[in-house]
Design a protein around this motif. Structure first.
Motif, PDB file in Angstrom:
ATOM      1  N   LEU A 143       0.855  -1.185   0.000  1.00 62.51           N
ATOM      2  CA  LEU A 143       0.000   0.000   0.000  1.00 62.51           C
ATOM      3  C   LEU A 143       0.891   1.236   0.000  1.00 62.51           C
ATOM      4  CD1 LEU A 143      -2.760  -0.961   2.597  1.00 62.51           C
ATOM      5  CD2 LEU A 143      -2.887  -1.066   0.100  1.00 62.51           C
ATOM      6  N   GLY A 144       0.438   2.297  -0.649  1.00 58.16           N
ATOM      7  CA  GLY A 144       1.278   3.482  -0.722  1.00 58.16           C
ATOM      8  C   GLY A 144       0.499   4.739  -1.044  1.00 58.16           C
ATOM      9  N   ARG A 145       1.245   5.758  -1.450  1.00 55.82           N
ATOM     10  CA  ARG A 145       0.700   7.085  -1.716  1.00 55.82           C
ATOM     11  C   ARG A 145       0.812   7.376  -3.210  1.00 55.82           C
ATOM     12  NH1 ARG A 145       0.453  10.007   2.773  1.00 55.82           N
ATOM     13  NH2 ARG A 145       1.124  11.971   1.849  1.00 55.82           N
ATOM     14  N   VAL A 146      -0.271   7.836  -3.819  1.00 59.38           N
ATOM     15  CA  VAL A 146      -0.346   7.975  -5.271  1.00 59.38           C
ATOM     16  C   VAL A 146      -0.643   9.421  -5.670  1.00 59.38           C
ATOM     17  CG1 VAL A 146      -1.489   7.183  -7.380  1.00 59.38           C
ATOM     18  CG2 VAL A 146      -1.221   5.608  -5.441  1.00 59.38           C
ATOM     19  N   LEU A 147       0.152   9.953  -6.587  1.00 55.56           N
ATOM     20  CA  LEU A 147      -0.107  11.260  -7.187  1.00 55.56           C
ATOM     21  C   LEU A 147      -0.771  11.043  -8.535  1.00 55.56           C
ATOM     22  CD1 LEU A 147       0.183  14.347  -7.508  1.00 55.56           C
ATOM     23  CD2 LEU A 147       2.497  13.932  -8.425  1.00 55.56           C
ATOM     24  N   VAL A 148      -1.933  11.670  -8.731  1.00 52.97           N
ATOM     25  CA  VAL A 148      -2.672  11.556  -9.990  1.00 52.97           C
ATOM     26  C   VAL A 148      -2.435  12.812 -10.823  1.00 52.97           C
ATOM     27  CG1 VAL A 148      -4.943  11.345 -11.067  1.00 52.97           C
ATOM     28  CG2 VAL A 148      -4.448  10.099  -8.943  1.00 52.97           C
ATOM     29  N   ILE A 149      -1.937  12.640 -12.043  1.00 53.52           N
ATOM     30  CA  ILE A 149      -1.721  13.753 -12.976  1.00 53.52           C
ATOM     31  C   ILE A 149      -2.695  13.557 -14.129  1.00 53.52           C
ATOM     32  CG2 ILE A 149      -0.061  15.010 -14.387  1.00 53.52           C
ATOM     33  CD1 ILE A 149       2.179  13.745 -12.748  1.00 53.52           C
ATOM     34  N   VAL A 170      -4.292   9.051  -1.949  1.00 54.19           N
ATOM     35  CA  VAL A 170      -4.035   9.982  -3.043  1.00 54.19           C
ATOM     36  C   VAL A 170      -3.434  11.260  -2.456  1.00 54.19           C
ATOM     37  CG1 VAL A 170      -5.040  11.375  -4.892  1.00 54.19           C
ATOM     38  CG2 VAL A 170      -5.880   9.052  -4.482  1.00 54.19           C
ATOM     39  N   THR A 171      -2.213  11.584  -2.846  1.00 52.43           N
ATOM     40  CA  THR A 171      -1.541  12.773  -2.313  1.00 52.43           C
ATOM     41  C   THR A 171      -2.035  14.052  -2.952  1.00 52.43           C
ATOM     42  OG1 THR A 171       0.271  12.621  -3.912  1.00 52.43           O
ATOM     43  CG2 THR A 171       0.526  11.432  -1.829  1.00 52.43           C
ATOM     44  N   GLY A 172      -2.632  13.950  -4.140  1.00 52.75           N
ATOM     45  CA  GLY A 172      -3.141  15.128  -4.820  1.00 52.75           C
ATOM     46  C   GLY A 172      -3.468  14.836  -6.267  1.00 52.75           C
ATOM     47  N   ILE A 173      -4.174  15.774  -6.903  1.00 54.19           N
ATOM     48  CA  ILE A 173      -4.518  15.680  -8.322  1.00 54.19           C
ATOM     49  C   ILE A 173      -3.983  16.915  -9.021  1.00 54.19           C
ATOM     50  CG2 ILE A 173      -6.375  15.616 -10.025  1.00 54.19           C
ATOM     51  CD1 ILE A 173      -8.113  14.224  -7.920  1.00 54.19           C
ATOM     52  N   ALA A 174      -3.182  16.726 -10.051  1.00 53.13           N
ATOM     53  CA  ALA A 174      -2.588  17.837 -10.801  1.00 53.13           C
ATOM     54  C   ALA A 174      -3.145  17.870 -12.216  1.00 53.13           C
ATOM     55  CB  ALA A 174      -1.070  17.700 -10.832  1.00 53.13           C
ATOM     56  N   ARG A 175      -3.442  19.088 -12.701  1.00 56.30           N
ATOM     57  CA  ARG A 175      -3.988  19.242 -14.049  1.00 56.30           C
ATOM     58  C   ARG A 175      -2.926  19.706 -15.037  1.00 56.30           C
ATOM     59  NH1 ARG A 175      -7.158  23.002 -15.017  1.00 56.30           N
ATOM     60  NH2 ARG A 175      -8.533  21.951 -16.518  1.00 56.30           N
ATOM     61  N   THR A 176      -1.810  20.220 -14.533  1.00 58.51           N
ATOM     62  CA  THR A 176      -0.754  20.746 -15.390  1.00 58.51           C
ATOM     63  C   THR A 176       0.612  20.250 -14.919  1.00 58.51           C
ATOM     64  OG1 THR A 176      -0.362  22.729 -14.052  1.00 58.51           O
ATOM     65  CG2 THR A 176      -2.093  22.860 -15.737  1.00 58.51           C
TER      66      THR A 176
END
Length: 269
Positions: A143-149, A170-176
């Motif tokens: 199990l871990g931490r995921v950044l969604v781009i 989920v550590t965050g969601i980035a659009r750019t």
């Protein structure tokens, strides 16, 4: 990795080669070792073209040859030059034999359980049981931490929901590109799930390369509607790649798979 010649077998191999390489890379965890198994598969077929030419389904036959090559190598995940982490080797050693192969063949390459049985030498029922077992064993291992781009809000929310349901954070969601780099710097992820084309016409590949300049040992899953554009045989290429539009089980499989491996390659746009 080019295929030359104009024979029916050469044409067949050339058609399926990008996807054979994708599977081989996912199986081993990186481009170098995956391509080695794909190359061994091609050499086997060239030595005995009847393995593919005489088959009812050439795609199944080609993947069956790869599976035979893979199986005959014993424990390829333990190869010293494969750059697979010690932790990954421990996790992989605990998996039921053929379970991960069945899972990848089903979720990544879209084979039916009947076809998977033909590839790995089992019944369809056994293949189905292996898929279920692999999902359970892999999801419970890491199990871990995921950044969604991802620039499309609905897709970003869907991806986040999938990984959170698996138990990841989920550590965050980035659009750019700039948002992605900023979020990664603020909260280091264990895995990056990235689209290729972002909101400001920047590249998800560039965003990932920027992040990997600071955090080299991060596995990355790229999502694209045109996987063949990133499966050219040139270096470098992504180790983990899923198609758009995707199915939930594809994402679950890719995330579980990528979490097993701690290294990735940087890409050029």
């Amino acid at each position: 990795m080019a295929v030359t010649g104009d024979s029916p077998v050469s044409t067949t191999v050339a058609t399926h080669l990008p996807y054979l390489r994708r599977y081989a890379r996912a199986l081993t965890g990186n481009q170098t070792s995956g391509d080695r198994y794909a190359l061994s598969t091609l050499e086997t077929v060239l030595a005995d073209p009847s393995l593919v030419a005489d088959a009812k389904d050439s795609r199944i036959a080609l993947f069956a040859v790869l599976h035979a090559v893979w199986s005959s190598s014993g424990t390829p995940v333990a190869e010293a030059d494969s750059r697979i982490s010690a932790a990954a080797q421990v996790h992989l050693a605990r998996l039921t034999p053929n379970s991960r192969e069945a899972l990848l063949l089903h979720t990544l390459e879209g084979f039916s359980v009947a076809d998977i049985g033909k590839i790995i030498g089992s019944t369809a029922d056994e293949a189905g049981e292996l898929i279920d077992r692999a999902l359970s064993e892999m999801e419970n291992s890491v199990l871990g931490r995921v950044l969604v781009i991802e620039d499309e809000a609905i897709i970003a929310m869907d991806l986040s929901a999938i990984v959170e349901e698996m138990g990841h954070t989920v550590t965050g969601i980035a659009r750019t590109r700039s948002e992605a780099v900023k979020l990664a710097a603020q909260d280091r992820p264990d895995l990056i799930l990235a689209d290729i084309q972002l909101a400001d016409n920047s590249s998800g590949i560039d965003a990932v390369n920027d992040i990997l300049a600071h955090f080299e040992e991060l596995p990355v899953i790229f999502i694209t509607a045109f996987p063949e554009r990133l499966l050219t045989g040139e270096r470098p290429e992504p180790a983990f790649l899923i198609n758009k539009p995707y199915a939930e089980e594809q994402v679950r499989s890719a995330v579980s798979q990528a979490m097993f491996f701690a290294s990735t390659e940087t890409l050029t746009a």
